[in-house]
Design a protein around this motif. Sequence first.
Motif, PDB file in Angstrom:
ATOM      1  N   UNK A 319      38.200 -30.587  44.838  1.00  0.00           N
ATOM      2  CA  UNK A 319      39.862 -30.128  45.573  1.00  0.00           C
ATOM      3  C   UNK A 319      39.652 -28.875  43.412  1.00  0.00           C
ATOM      4  N   UNK A 320      41.335 -28.225  44.142  1.00  0.00           N
ATOM      5  CA  UNK A 320      41.924 -27.745  43.703  1.00  0.00           C
ATOM      6  C   UNK A 320      43.021 -27.344  43.015  1.00  0.00           C
ATOM      7  N   UNK A 321      43.483 -26.610  42.027  1.00  0.00           N
ATOM      8  CA  UNK A 321      44.773 -26.659  41.837  1.00  0.00           C
ATOM      9  C   UNK A 321      45.480 -25.345  42.562  1.00  0.00           C
ATOM     10  N   UNK A 322      46.694 -26.581  43.307  1.00  0.00           N
ATOM     11  CA  UNK A 322      47.617 -26.079  44.047  1.00  0.00           C
ATOM     12  C   UNK A 322      48.793 -24.519  43.613  1.00  0.00           C
ATOM     13  N   UNK A 323      48.862 -23.989  42.367  1.00  0.00           N
ATOM     14  CA  UNK A 323      49.161 -22.774  41.732  1.00  0.00           C
ATOM     15  C   UNK A 323      48.543 -22.148  41.652  1.00  0.00           C
ATOM     16  N   UNK A 324      46.980 -22.513  40.723  1.00  0.00           N
ATOM     17  CA  UNK A 324      46.098 -20.755  40.210  1.00  0.00           C
ATOM     18  C   UNK A 324      44.430 -20.673  41.003  1.00  0.00           C
ATOM     19  N   UNK A 397      50.649 -33.706  44.448  1.00  0.00           N
ATOM     20  CA  UNK A 397      51.398 -32.226  43.679  1.00  0.00           C
ATOM     21  C   UNK A 397      50.974 -31.108  42.682  1.00  0.00           C
ATOM     22  N   UNK A 398      49.501 -31.433  42.340  1.00  0.00           N
ATOM     23  CA  UNK A 398      48.643 -30.635  41.082  1.00  0.00           C
ATOM     24  C   UNK A 398      47.802 -30.169  42.299  1.00  0.00           C
ATOM     25  N   UNK A 399      46.550 -30.966  43.444  1.00  0.00           N
ATOM     26  CA  UNK A 399      46.083 -30.341  44.282  1.00  0.00           C
ATOM     27  C   UNK A 399      45.792 -30.245  45.253  1.00  0.00           C
ATOM     28  N   UNK A 400      44.859 -29.664  45.946  1.00  0.00           N
ATOM     29  CA  UNK A 400      44.681 -29.672  47.688  1.00  0.00           C
ATOM     30  C   UNK A 400      43.319 -29.860  47.724  1.00  0.00           C
ATOM     31  N   UNK A 401      43.115 -29.825  49.048  1.00  0.00           N
ATOM     32  CA  UNK A 401      41.998 -30.465  49.910  1.00  0.00           C
ATOM     33  C   UNK A 401      41.138 -29.107  49.593  1.00  0.00           C
ATOM     34  N   UNK A 402      42.649 -28.477  50.857  1.00  0.00           N
ATOM     35  CA  UNK A 402      42.493 -27.010  51.118  1.00  0.00           C
ATOM     36  C   UNK A 402      42.320 -25.829  50.142  1.00  0.00           C
ATOM     37  N   UNK A 403      41.476 -24.445  51.009  1.00  0.00           N
ATOM     38  CA  UNK A 403      41.171 -23.392  49.966  1.00  0.00           C
ATOM     39  C   UNK A 403      42.365 -22.563  50.162  1.00  0.00           C
ATOM     40  N   UNK A 405      46.417 -21.687  52.311  1.00  0.00           N
ATOM     41  CA  UNK A 405      46.403 -21.459  51.305  1.00  0.00           C
ATOM     42  C   UNK A 405      46.831 -22.520  49.655  1.00  0.00           C
ATOM     43  N   UNK A 406      47.148 -21.696  48.498  1.00  0.00           N
ATOM     44  CA  UNK A 406      46.673 -22.072  47.450  1.00  0.00           C
ATOM     45  C   UNK A 406      47.894 -22.854  47.589  1.00  0.00           C
ATOM     46  N   UNK A 407      49.270 -23.177  47.725  1.00  0.00           N
ATOM     47  CA  UNK A 407      50.643 -24.182  47.840  1.00  0.00           C
ATOM     48  C   UNK A 407      50.521 -24.164  49.170  1.00  0.00           C
ATOM     49  N   UNK A 408      49.508 -24.711  49.639  1.00  0.00           N
ATOM     50  CA  UNK A 408      49.488 -26.155  50.588  1.00  0.00           C
ATOM     51  C   UNK A 408      49.736 -27.308  49.720  1.00  0.00           C
ATOM     52  N   UNK A 409      50.703 -28.133  49.952  1.00  0.00           N
ATOM     53  CA  UNK A 409      50.702 -29.620  49.316  1.00  0.00           C
ATOM     54  C   UNK A 409      48.530 -30.695  50.098  1.00  0.00           C
ATOM     55  N   UNK A 410      48.701 -31.546  49.291  1.00  0.00           N
ATOM     56  CA  UNK A 410      47.877 -32.573  49.892  1.00  0.00           C
ATOM     57  C   UNK A 410      47.187 -33.042  51.274  1.00  0.00           C
ATOM     58  N   UNK A 411      46.369 -32.340  52.350  1.00  0.00           N
ATOM     59  CA  UNK A 411      46.209 -32.946  53.962  1.00  0.00           C
ATOM     60  C   UNK A 411      46.879 -34.387  53.810  1.00  0.00           C
TER      61      UNK A 411
END
Length: 411
Positions: A319-324, A397-403, A405-411
Amino acid sequence: MAPRRQGATGEREPEDARGCCVPGECLRPRESVRIEDAVRVLCNNDTCSSGRYMHRECFEQWEAGVLAYLKSCGRARSWSERQRHQNLWTKKGYDLAFKACGCRCGRGHLKKDLDWAPPGAVVRAEEEKKRRRRARSGRTPAVADGRTRAFSLSSSGSCSPPSAPSEPSASPTHAPAHGVTPAKRNSKPEIVSDRVRAGAGANGIFSRRLDFSTFNLLPKHKVNSYQIKIEDEGNHGNDETRLFILSTLAGQHKPRVSCALCKETLHVFDRYPLVDGTFFLSPLQHTSSAVEVKVEGRTQYLTCVCMGCLERCDPERTIRCRFCGQKWDGSSLVLGTMYSYDIFMATPCCAERLKCNSCYKPLLHPQQRLNYSDYSHPLTCPHCRVLDTHFVKPIAYCFTKRAFPVYQQWP
């Protein structure tokens, strides 16, 4: 000749051929319960067919779990250990603890039969009194205790292991625990001596760990007592963290938990390491499976993350930060224990994670950092004056599993 009882098929069975009725896992599953060394319990369900007798060892472990639950109940919190033990099976204590005494039948609750004594118990008690009198009078020579003393192996619960351990750490899959000597040179090494942990189990609903093969998933340099919690910190198995977790889950009848990230079901074990992952407390309920608890007057949620997600064993678990876009890494956390703060929110990676939950203005300078646990504490926003745990935000809100775009929310 042993007395006999009516079996389920109508045949008469010997009194000592009974099965153990302990809720959960029996310590001696291949041995029938012998009346001479049994504990009798009663179920308040009149149609219960689960049995009435337990192996003494099974009862003592199950009773320890009920006592741990009683410790968190109402007025029993102020009782001493001796008072809780004395009151447990009387109306005074049982009315508080009965919820942790669920029977295998699923429709009743068990209670120790205080009016029953196994055959020969009085004779054995008299013999024991005579033996003690002889020992006190000096007629019986003292026998040296040759058992190996097993020292406690524990980890601090912090992200960093001690920098200079006094002795090399032992691998829980390949070597005996620190201070525990195998009985024979060529015998299979034991990880933690059962003698140390005797009677330290919780309610019988929890699993007994048979081996530590699941931790072979870890790199070899991490298979040690600093990365994996393997022993109680308290005396005689009274580790407060373990008792807190097991009594909380026993009260909810939850012998299994779910990972907050991958939703994998994990067994909870009655001894350290308690789970193939780690527990943590958060002021926010990240998943519906998180258990609500009260800690120092504050509402918290007991949550679990599995070892695979902590170690990011495959790309699907990253998982990675949605913002950075920075990856979250839980590989430094100690396995099998519990953290008293939200581990996902303890290392904010960018300014977006430092904003107020109400007015969305920054609460800290981007370069300013707090202690890990401080991010889970409530504070008042200097801009809108709202008191909240502002640094704790939903995982989605903070993390996503997709690489991308990083601003896309959790699947």
